[in-house]
Motif scaffolding. Structure first.
Motif, short mmCIF file in Angstrom:
data_model
loop_
_atom_site.label_atom_id
_atom_site.label_comp_id
_atom_site.label_asym_id
_atom_site.label_seq_id
_atom_site.Cartn_x
_atom_site.Cartn_y
_atom_site.Cartn_z
N SER A 1 34.02 56.55 -9.40
CA SER A 1 32.97 57.48 -9.79
C SER A 1 31.59 56.95 -9.39
CB SER A 1 33.02 57.73 -11.29
OG SER A 1 31.99 58.57 -11.70
N TYR A 2 31.39 55.63 -9.54
CA TYR A 2 30.13 55.01 -9.11
C TYR A 2 29.95 55.16 -7.61
CZ TYR A 2 26.53 51.65 -8.05
OH TYR A 2 25.39 51.06 -7.57
N VAL A 3 31.02 54.92 -6.86
CA VAL A 3 30.96 55.07 -5.40
C VAL A 3 30.62 56.51 -5.05
CG1 VAL A 3 32.34 55.02 -3.29
CG2 VAL A 3 32.50 53.14 -4.91
N ALA B 1 29.58 47.41 -3.37
CA ALA B 1 30.06 46.03 -3.51
C ALA B 1 29.06 45.17 -4.28
CB ALA B 1 30.31 45.43 -2.13
N ARG B 2 27.80 45.52 -4.20
CA ARG B 2 26.77 44.77 -4.94
C ARG B 2 27.01 44.86 -6.45
NH1 ARG B 2 23.77 40.72 -4.91
NH2 ARG B 2 21.72 40.90 -5.82
N MET B 3 27.55 45.97 -6.93
CA MET B 3 27.88 46.11 -8.35
C MET B 3 28.91 45.08 -8.79
SD MET B 3 26.54 48.50 -10.34
CE MET B 3 27.79 49.08 -11.48
N ILE B 4 29.88 44.81 -7.93
CA ILE B 4 30.92 43.83 -8.24
C ILE B 4 30.40 42.41 -8.03
CG2 ILE B 4 33.18 42.96 -7.52
CD1 ILE B 4 33.95 45.88 -6.96
N GLN B 5 29.67 42.22 -6.94
CA GLN B 5 29.17 40.88 -6.61
C GLN B 5 28.26 40.32 -7.70
OE1 GLN B 5 26.95 40.71 -2.96
NE2 GLN B 5 27.08 38.49 -2.84
N THR B 6 27.46 41.16 -8.31
CA THR B 6 26.54 40.71 -9.35
C THR B 6 27.19 40.71 -10.73
OG1 THR B 6 25.69 42.96 -9.62
CG2 THR B 6 24.49 41.48 -8.11
N GLY B 7 28.41 41.19 -10.85
CA GLY B 7 29.13 41.17 -12.11
C GLY B 7 28.85 42.36 -13.00
N GLN B 8 28.08 43.32 -12.54
CA GLN B 8 27.76 44.50 -13.36
C GLN B 8 29.01 45.32 -13.67
OE1 GLN B 8 24.21 46.69 -11.97
NE2 GLN B 8 23.92 44.98 -10.56
N ALA B 9 29.89 45.47 -12.69
CA ALA B 9 31.11 46.25 -12.90
C ALA B 9 32.05 45.53 -13.85
CB ALA B 9 31.80 46.51 -11.58
N GLN B 10 32.11 44.19 -13.76
CA GLN B 10 33.01 43.43 -14.62
C GLN B 10 32.51 43.39 -16.06
OE1 GLN B 10 31.99 42.70 -11.57
NE2 GLN B 10 33.25 41.17 -10.56
N THR B 11 31.20 43.15 -16.26
CA THR B 11 30.68 43.07 -17.63
C THR B 11 30.71 44.44 -18.32
OG1 THR B 11 28.42 43.28 -16.79
CG2 THR B 11 29.24 41.05 -17.22
N ALA B 12 30.63 45.52 -17.53
CA ALA B 12 30.73 46.86 -18.10
C ALA B 12 32.19 47.31 -18.21
CB ALA B 12 29.94 47.85 -17.26
N SER B 13 33.13 46.44 -17.84
CA SER B 13 34.58 46.72 -17.90
C SER B 13 34.94 48.00 -17.14
CB SER B 13 35.06 46.82 -19.35
OG SER B 13 34.82 45.60 -20.01
N TYR B 14 34.42 48.12 -15.92
CA TYR B 14 34.75 49.28 -15.10
C TYR B 14 36.24 49.31 -14.79
CZ TYR B 14 30.10 51.01 -13.76
OH TYR B 14 28.85 51.57 -13.75
N THR B 15 36.82 50.49 -14.89
CA THR B 15 38.18 50.72 -14.43
C THR B 15 38.10 51.19 -12.97
OG1 THR B 15 38.17 53.03 -15.10
CG2 THR B 15 38.93 51.39 -16.74
N GLN B 16 39.24 51.36 -12.35
CA GLN B 16 39.25 51.85 -10.97
C GLN B 16 38.60 53.23 -10.89
OE1 GLN B 16 43.07 51.74 -9.07
NE2 GLN B 16 42.21 52.17 -7.06
N ALA B 17 38.89 54.08 -11.85
CA ALA B 17 38.31 55.43 -11.85
C ALA B 17 36.80 55.39 -12.04
CB ALA B 17 38.96 56.28 -12.94
N GLN B 18 36.31 54.50 -12.90
CA GLN B 18 34.87 54.40 -13.12
C GLN B 18 34.16 53.86 -11.88
OE1 GLN B 18 35.24 52.01 -16.70
NE2 GLN B 18 34.27 53.64 -17.91
N PHE B 19 34.77 52.87 -11.22
CA PHE B 19 34.17 52.36 -9.99
C PHE B 19 34.20 53.42 -8.89
CE2 PHE B 19 34.08 49.80 -6.06
CZ PHE B 19 32.85 49.19 -6.25
N SER C 1 33.38 64.18 1.28
CA SER C 1 33.96 64.77 0.07
C SER C 1 34.49 63.62 -0.77
CB SER C 1 35.09 65.72 0.45
OG SER C 1 35.84 66.03 -0.68
N CYS C 2 34.06 63.53 -2.02
CA CYS C 2 34.44 62.41 -2.88
C CYS C 2 35.95 62.33 -3.06
CB CYS C 2 33.73 62.54 -4.22
SG CYS C 2 34.05 61.12 -5.28
N ALA C 3 36.62 63.46 -3.05
CA ALA C 3 38.08 63.47 -3.24
C ALA C 3 38.80 62.75 -2.11
CB ALA C 3 38.57 64.90 -3.35
N ASN C 4 38.17 62.62 -0.95
CA ASN C 4 38.82 62.00 0.21
C ASN C 4 38.35 60.58 0.47
OD1 ASN C 4 40.22 64.37 0.66
ND2 ASN C 4 38.66 65.18 2.02
N VAL C 5 37.57 60.00 -0.45
CA VAL C 5 37.13 58.61 -0.32
C VAL C 5 38.08 57.74 -1.13
CG1 VAL C 5 35.29 56.96 -0.81
CG2 VAL C 5 34.72 59.23 0.04
#
Length: 182
Positions: A85-87, A65-83, A96-100
């Motif tokens: 992947s970051y998680v 959530a800190r990535m979104i709160q600070t605007g890093q995800a928005q300025t990097a134009s993260y998509t749902q898949a990219q976010f 298992s990442c597939a179940n998150v």
């Protein structure tokens, strides 16, 4: 044929000898107590592990959530898949990442925030995840979900809330985005 008094006396002496003999009593007592002991032990271990996993999921949620709160995800134009992947890059061997599942929603005010249950009437997981991180100053709620498998449910200790002997672990972070530059 021996008289009945003799046979009754011999049965009685055999019974008394059997009662006095204590060589196998510890094994019999353990056999009676062991199933309950091990069921309780495994239920305690499973509950502790589930609570530990819940805390790990909570930590991952706060860090992501800190990535979104600070605007890093928005300025990097993260998509749902990219976010997602970051998680997943923060996930330990516990998950298992597939179940998150990641849900990011923007709200106009804190009073408008609604947290709906992700479990339907049939105890199935509702997968309606969204990704809307908002802009500077927006109110955002980040939620992570994980379907934790349970194994000790058949012994009368059932903490599952999903079908298939699973427990839905949920972690939530609600915040206002910082006023980052666009």
């Amino acid at each position: 044929m021996p008289p009945p008094a003799v046979s009754t006396a011999s049965v009685r002496t055999i019974f008394y000898r059997f009662r006095r003999n204590r060589r196998g009593s510890a094994a019999v007592e353990f056999a009676l107590v062991a199933p309950v002991f091990f069921a309780l032990l495994f239920a305690i271990i499973e509950t502790g592990l589930m609570f530990f996993a819940s805390q790990v999921l909570e930590t991952i949620t706060q860090d992501s959530a800190r990535m979104i709160q600070t605007g890093q995800a928005q300025t990097a134009s993260y998509t749902q898949a990219q976010f997602q992947s970051y998680v997943c890059s923060q996930i330990s061997a516990l998950f298992s990442c597939a179940n998150v599942y990641v849900d990011v929603e923007r709200y106009p005010a804190f009073t408008n925030v609604t947290i709906n249950s992700q479990i339907d009437a049939s105890n199935n997981f509702i997968n309606n995840m969204q990704y809307n991180p908002g802009g500077p100053g927006d109110i955002v709620v980040v939620r992570l979900f994980y379907q934790w498998p349970l194994f000790v449910t058949g012994l009368g200790y059932n903490i599952s809330n999903l079908a298939g002997s699973k427990r839905l672990l949920t972690a939530t972070a609600a915040f206002r985005n910082e006023p980052y530059p666009n």
